[in-house]
Design a protein around this motif. Structure first.
Motif, mmCIF file in Angstrom:
data_model
loop_
_atom_site.group_PDB
_atom_site.id
_atom_site.type_symbol
_atom_site.label_atom_id
_atom_site.label_comp_id
_atom_site.label_asym_id
_atom_site.label_seq_id
_atom_site.Cartn_x
_atom_site.Cartn_y
_atom_site.Cartn_z
ATOM 1 N N LEU A 82 1.275 6.443 -7.264
ATOM 2 C CA LEU A 82 0.313 7.310 -7.473
ATOM 3 C C LEU A 82 0.420 8.721 -7.198
ATOM 4 O O LEU A 82 -0.458 9.629 -7.428
ATOM 5 C CB LEU A 82 -1.069 6.733 -6.960
ATOM 6 N N GLN A 83 1.455 8.902 -6.470
ATOM 7 C CA GLN A 83 1.817 10.431 -5.924
ATOM 8 C C GLN A 83 0.682 10.905 -5.124
ATOM 9 O O GLN A 83 0.272 11.868 -5.227
ATOM 10 C CB GLN A 83 2.118 11.530 -6.945
ATOM 11 N N ALA A 84 0.138 9.840 -4.079
ATOM 12 C CA ALA A 84 -0.852 10.166 -3.394
ATOM 13 C C ALA A 84 -0.430 9.786 -1.949
ATOM 14 O O ALA A 84 -0.641 9.036 -1.371
ATOM 15 C CB ALA A 84 -2.138 9.378 -3.722
ATOM 16 N N PRO A 85 0.273 11.044 -1.368
ATOM 17 C CA PRO A 85 0.825 10.704 -0.045
ATOM 18 C C PRO A 85 -0.047 10.452 1.128
ATOM 19 O O PRO A 85 -1.114 11.112 0.965
ATOM 20 C CB PRO A 85 1.801 12.212 0.009
ATOM 21 N N LEU A 86 0.292 9.740 2.075
ATOM 22 C CA LEU A 86 -0.432 9.571 3.424
ATOM 23 C C LEU A 86 -0.110 10.642 4.009
ATOM 24 O O LEU A 86 0.932 10.899 4.626
ATOM 25 C CB LEU A 86 -0.019 8.283 4.056
ATOM 26 N N ARG A 87 -1.042 11.765 4.580
ATOM 27 C CA ARG A 87 -0.924 12.909 5.129
ATOM 28 C C ARG A 87 -0.777 12.679 6.696
ATOM 29 O O ARG A 87 -0.196 13.268 7.452
ATOM 30 C CB ARG A 87 -1.681 13.916 4.930
ATOM 31 N N ALA A 88 -1.901 11.656 7.182
ATOM 32 C CA ALA A 88 -2.089 11.516 8.468
ATOM 33 C C ALA A 88 -3.245 10.159 8.651
ATOM 34 O O ALA A 88 -3.654 10.120 7.675
ATOM 35 C CB ALA A 88 -2.648 12.507 9.348
ATOM 36 N N LEU A 118 0.727 1.420 8.301
ATOM 37 C CA LEU A 118 0.979 2.209 7.233
ATOM 38 C C LEU A 118 1.762 3.559 7.641
ATOM 39 O O LEU A 118 2.626 3.924 6.911
ATOM 40 C CB LEU A 118 -0.320 2.407 6.325
ATOM 41 N N ALA A 119 1.081 4.228 8.369
ATOM 42 C CA ALA A 119 1.666 5.380 9.156
ATOM 43 C C ALA A 119 3.176 5.326 9.543
ATOM 44 O O ALA A 119 3.982 6.300 9.294
ATOM 45 C CB ALA A 119 0.842 5.969 10.338
ATOM 46 N N LEU A 120 3.352 4.122 10.243
ATOM 47 C CA LEU A 120 4.942 3.905 10.497
ATOM 48 C C LEU A 120 5.721 3.897 9.352
ATOM 49 O O LEU A 120 7.004 4.207 9.504
ATOM 50 C CB LEU A 120 5.040 2.594 11.532
ATOM 51 N N SER A 167 -5.279 -0.518 13.273
ATOM 52 C CA SER A 167 -4.052 -1.315 13.202
ATOM 53 C C SER A 167 -3.394 -1.369 11.896
ATOM 54 O O SER A 167 -2.409 -0.907 11.664
ATOM 55 C CB SER A 167 -4.403 -2.686 13.600
ATOM 56 N N ASP A 168 -4.118 -1.281 10.847
ATOM 57 C CA ASP A 168 -3.563 -1.341 9.384
ATOM 58 C C ASP A 168 -3.137 0.200 9.224
ATOM 59 O O ASP A 168 -2.183 0.565 8.694
ATOM 60 C CB ASP A 168 -4.826 -1.565 8.340
ATOM 61 N N ALA A 169 -3.902 1.153 9.635
ATOM 62 C CA ALA A 169 -3.568 2.639 9.514
ATOM 63 C C ALA A 169 -2.369 2.971 10.168
ATOM 64 O O ALA A 169 -1.366 3.547 9.744
ATOM 65 C CB ALA A 169 -4.812 3.588 10.093
ATOM 66 N N LEU A 229 0.755 -1.419 0.149
ATOM 67 C CA LEU A 229 0.016 0.004 -0.211
ATOM 68 C C LEU A 229 0.865 1.255 -0.077
ATOM 69 O O LEU A 229 0.634 2.397 -0.734
ATOM 70 C CB LEU A 229 -1.072 -0.030 1.172
ATOM 71 N N ARG A 230 1.759 1.233 0.743
ATOM 72 C CA ARG A 230 2.886 2.466 0.786
ATOM 73 C C ARG A 230 3.494 2.654 -0.688
ATOM 74 O O ARG A 230 3.464 3.677 -1.127
ATOM 75 C CB ARG A 230 4.058 2.187 1.852
#
Length: 154
Positions: free
Chosen positions: A68-74, A107-109, A102-104, A61-62
């Motif tokens: 897709l140049q769609a960063p996870l902002r938070a 991914l955030a890490l 848990s998934d979020a 997913l990362r």
């Protein structure tokens, strides 16, 4: 929303249920969330710098978000209903996608995105650990050094 940091994951006894422990960055509350073994392994791998031979789902997913140049902002933990936590991924320019916390968190890490929690959720499920019990948290942190991702395998 309050920013949280990940203290770590471990298995709670006697239930053998994995738990992720988060802590307010600017506060004294902790947020324990019971999670699945797969997600516990994914979080532990990332915290310990373990790089699997093939990408795990969270790594995939990362990589997809990056391609897709769609960063996870938070990541935002938004609700607690009937003992179930709910979270959103904030992607790109305002896209929200519902996710299990848990998934979020896993991914955030991986991308270094902030993890936030609604004040209402922290008020309801957060716990304050008095100073005299801080050694318990220190023991928790020390036990994290002994945890291997394989410990979460069923």
């Amino acid at each position: 929303m309050r920013e949280l940091s990940v203290v770590g994951v471990r298995v709670e006894l006697p239930s053998n249920q994995p738990i992720v422990l988060l802590r307010e960055v600017e506060g004294d509350r902790y947020l324990p969330i019971w999670i699945g073994a797969v997600e516990a392994t994914a979080i532990a791998y990332e915290q310990q710098g373990v790089k699997p031979a093939r990408p795990l789902t969270h790594d995939l997913l990362r990589d997809v978000l990056a391609a897709l140049q769609a960063p996870l902002r938070a990541v935002e933990i938004t609700e607690l209903k009937e003992n179930v936590f709910y979270a959103d991924l904030l992607i790109g320019d305002g896209v929200r996608v519902s996710a299990r916390p848990s998934d979020a968190i896993a991914l955030a890490l991986r991308v270094g995105a902030p993890i936030r929690c609604a004040e209402q959720v922290l008020s309801e499920a957060g716990i304050v650990i008095p100073d005299e019990q801080e050694d318990e948290v220190e023991k928790f942190r020390e036990s994290l050094e002994q945890v291997r991702p394989e410990d979460f395998a069923g």
